[in-house]
Every structure is written in structure tokens, then in C-alpha cells.
Write an enzyme that holds these catalytic residues in place. Structure first.
Site, mmCIF file in Angstrom:
data_model
loop_
_atom_site.group_PDB
_atom_site.id
_atom_site.type_symbol
_atom_site.label_atom_id
_atom_site.label_comp_id
_atom_site.label_asym_id
_atom_site.label_seq_id
_atom_site.Cartn_x
_atom_site.Cartn_y
_atom_site.Cartn_z
ATOM 1 N N ASN A 222 0.934 -1.121 0.104
ATOM 2 C CA ASN A 222 0.107 0.025 -0.028
ATOM 3 C C ASN A 222 0.948 1.207 -0.051
ATOM 4 O O ASN A 222 1.612 1.255 0.831
ATOM 5 C CB ASN A 222 -0.762 0.065 1.271
ATOM 6 N N HIS A 254 -7.249 -4.169 2.402
ATOM 7 C CA HIS A 254 -5.842 -3.396 2.115
ATOM 8 C C HIS A 254 -5.035 -4.179 1.058
ATOM 9 O O HIS A 254 -4.460 -3.870 0.136
ATOM 10 C CB HIS A 254 -4.869 -3.054 3.002
ATOM 11 N N ASP A 277 -2.950 -0.773 11.465
ATOM 12 C CA ASP A 277 -3.008 0.465 11.026
ATOM 13 C C ASP A 277 -4.669 1.121 11.390
ATOM 14 O O ASP A 277 -5.287 1.806 10.973
ATOM 15 C CB ASP A 277 -3.219 0.465 9.671
ATOM 16 N N ALA A 310 -8.685 4.745 4.350
ATOM 17 C CA ALA A 310 -8.137 5.599 5.332
ATOM 18 C C ALA A 310 -7.657 4.824 6.702
ATOM 19 O O ALA A 310 -8.680 5.087 7.608
ATOM 20 C CB ALA A 310 -9.068 6.952 5.569
#
EC number: 3.5.1.25
Length: 386
Positions: A222, A254, A277, A310
């Protein structure tokens, strides 16, 4: 036979010590430290026992990329209280050690974040292991949801401040091609854990950074230049080098499960780490505000107004479950990817990531449905409702 200083024995159905699953074993704890793992039959008759019938016991999880939790984003609340809220929210899901992560922001916010980590640790927040600075020294075209006006190359004042951070593990994610010649070497020699991320670097540029001390890669695949046949890019360099570590977000959004398997085979033993994350939605409301923008959970994905990813809405144990059930990796390896290997990356091997004599008593208990029921951080116990 262990001596009389032992204060308690934890007795699960199964115990994963970091290497193997053990049946009919107990873990002995003396205050903050593990003092033995031994068969139940060898326990003294009068020892205090904590029975965990039907439960599994494993080393506490270590998350090196945690942006928030419990409704708190670290950027928005860079204080000891904010850090404590984040750590407690993730502890509920088996994560006993975190690197609170401040994404690209002003120098003032970064410095407040470092002070918050120091204050939280001084106040006894044992689960706060250090600081992760994700940005702002990125490739503008790989910034993802990081605010464009925050992205900048490091100034001499940034380098001076970063190299002064030595009281706790500090990880910095940057784009090596935008850092300037010798910056990775200078930061690495000062003790920082330098990782490549949000980068458009070529294979050759990453190789040069590795020679300067680059330690790893942030959220592999990513926000980085991809692997192509004639241009291996950052992803190719990460997979080709077996001495560096790479974090990967196994949230089902992701990274495809096949890519997780490929990365695991390519990186070599112990070099692929699970990260969450996570944003503040873990243990908090399903929407957050960062940079004045609202980000919401949509079908399990955290997306901004443009529909772009996000961060994630998972805790680290969710990544363990997904890497095991969806990517097909062995459960014990997934647990190592979220405990033992991150401890090694942080330079905390011998202290965290295993259930063995001499290690800190960081551990968690879970059932066969991957529900966490108990956690211990430095020997301090909490029970959680399932």
C-alpha cells in the site's frame, strides 16, 4: 522446581509459548515477570491458580502501527491521557504493546506526541512501547489520505530533533528518495527504526537506503511503487531483501489474501509483521475526524469522502484471524507475526513476544471463536466480557 517466590499459576486449556502449543501446562508469574512454563502435574498443591478452562493462552500482541482507539486519534489528542485511552482500547482485543502512531502533521504535533509517549511511560503505561512517526516526509503522489499540505522533505531542524529521541523505541516511516542523501544513515545510526512507506522509490533507491540502515517497510503493497517486470520498485525490493522487516495490513481490504501468502514466502522467516493501522474506531464510534475531514466505517472499511481507504477498523487480533482463516497461514505463525516478530523488530527480543522464563508477563487468553477474555500487561490482569 520453581521456588516459593512465585505468586500465581495461570492454567489454560492450551498454551502457545511462541514456538509450540502445549497441553496441560501452566504459566507461573511473579509480579511483572514470567518465571516458568511447566506441566500442571508439577505445580505445588498450595500455589494460587487462575483456571482458564476451555481457553487458549498466547504471548500478548504487539502492534507497531496504531493511529487511534477508544474514540481518540493520536494526532487529535497527543497527550498522556490520549495515549492511555488508545492503549486500553486495543488491550481489550489482546494487544498488550503498541507503538502509537502520529500521521503527517506539523512539527508541533509531532513533538507533543513524543512528549505524550514519555509522559505515559513515566506514569506506568507499560503497554506503550514507543512512538511511530508516519510521515510527513513522503512522496506527494503516494501520500494516500495524509494531508497534502503536511507533506514536506525533512529540514535540518527535523533531523536534529529526530536524532535526539533516544528514551524509547522510535520508528519513522518516510520516502527515502525524498529524505536526502545520508539521512537514512544518520537516523539509523541515532537509533531510529527507519522504514520506507508512502514512497515511489525505485528498486535501486531502496537498495541504497537498505545499505544505509533502512530497517523495514510500512504497510507493504500500500502507498508504494509496485513490483513490475522491468521496474521491481519498492515492493520488489522489500520482497527481495530477507534482512528487512515488512508490516502488512490483513484486514480483508488493504491486501488480498494471496498477496499475504506471497509476501510471507518471499520475506523469509520472521520478517513479515501483522499491523492493524487502526484508527479510533477500535473500541470507539464508527466515524472519526482527522484534518477536519470525516472518515466513516463502510462495510468494514474506513473510507474518506472520496471513497478511498483511510486506515483500518480492525484490532491486531482480527489481522491474526484473517491471516489464518483467509490467507491460510498457520495460527501459530500468525500469532508470531503479531507478537514475537514485532518484538524482534523493535529490539525487544528477550523481553516480549514469548511465554518463557525471564520475559515480561504480557499475555492474553482467547476462545476458539477468537474472542479475547483476559489480558495481562506486565503481570497486571484484566478480564474482558465476551
Amino acid at each position: 522446581m520453581p521456588g516459593p517466590a512465585l505468586v500465581s499459576a495461570i492454567c489454560p486449556r492450551r498454551l502457545f509459548d511462541g514456538d509450540n502449543w502445549l497441553d496441560d501446562h501452566a504459566l507461573l508469574i511473579d509480579r511483572e515477570q514470567i518465571v516458568a512454563v511447566l506441566p500442571r502435574a508439577e505445580l505445588a498443591a498450595d500455589i494460587q491458580r487462575h483456571e482458564l478452562a476451555g481457553l487458549n493462552l498466547a504471548p500478548g500482541l504487539i502492534d507497531i502501527q496504531v493511529n487511534g482507539g477508544g474514540g481518540v486519534m493520536f494526532n487529535n489528542q497527543p497527550s498522556a491521557e490520549g495515549v492511555a485511552t488508545i492503549a486500553n482500547a486495543h488491550r481489550r482485543y489482546g494487544t498488550t504493546g503498541i507503538m502509537p502512531t502520529v500521521i503527517s502533521d506539523t512539527p508541533e504535533v509531532q513533538r507533543r506526541a513524543a512528549s505524550a509517549i514519555a509522559a505515559a511511560r513515566a506514569a506506568g503505561e507499560s503497554g506503550v512501547l514507543g512512538l511511530h512517526l508516519e510521515g510527513p516526509h513522503f512522496a506527494p503522489n503516494r501520500r494516500g489520505t495524509h494531508k497534502a499540505t503536511m507533506i514536506r522533505p525533512p529540514a535540518p531542524s527535523d533531523i536534529d530533533w529526530l536524532t535526539s529521541l533516544g528514551d524509547f523505541p522510535t520508528m519513522i516511516t518516510l520516502a527515502p528518495e525524498h529524505a536526502g542523501p545520508g539521512v537514512v544513515r544518520k537516523l539509523s545510526q541515532a537509533g531510529l527504526l527507519v522504514c520506507a512507506g508512502h514512497t515511489d522509490a525505485s528498486y535501486q533507491q531502496i537498495s541504497a537506503a537498505i545499505a544505509e540502515g533502512l530497517r523495514g517497510f510500512t504497510h507493504l503493497f500500500n502507498a508504494m511503487s509496485p513490483l513490475q517486470g522491468r521496474a521491481p520498485g519498492t515492493v520488489g525490493a522489500a520482497l527481495d531483501n530477507t534482512d528487512t522487516w515488512a508490516g502488512i495490513i490483513a484486514d480483508g481490504h488493504h491486501v488480498d489474501p494471496a498477496a499475504i501468502r506471497i509476501a510471507h514466502r518471499a520475506k523469509g522467516p520472521g520478517k513479515l509483521l501483522l499491523v492493524s493501522d487502526a484508527m479510533s474506531t477500535v473500541g470507539g464510534p464508527d466515524s472519526i475526524e482527522i484534518y477536519g475531514e470525516c472518515i466513516k466505517v463502510d462495510a468494514g472499511r474506513l473510507v474518506n469522502a472520496e471513497g478511498n481507504l483511510a486506515g483500518s477498523a480492525i484490532a491486531l487480533f482480527d489481522a491474526v484471524r484473517i491471516a489464518h482463516l483467509d490467507a491460510g497461514l498457520a495460527l501459530e505463525e500468525c500469532l508470531r507475526m503479531a507478537s514475537r516478530y514485532p518484538a524482534q523488530f523493535l529490539g525487544l527480543e528477550g523481553q516480549l513476544g514469548r511465554l518463557a522464563a525471564g520475559y515480561r508477563a504480557d499475555l492474553f487468553a482467547f476462545d476458539n471463536d477468537y474472542q479475547v477474555s483476559h489480558t495481562w500487561v506486565a503481570g497486571e490482569h484484566q478480564q474482558h466480557a465476551i
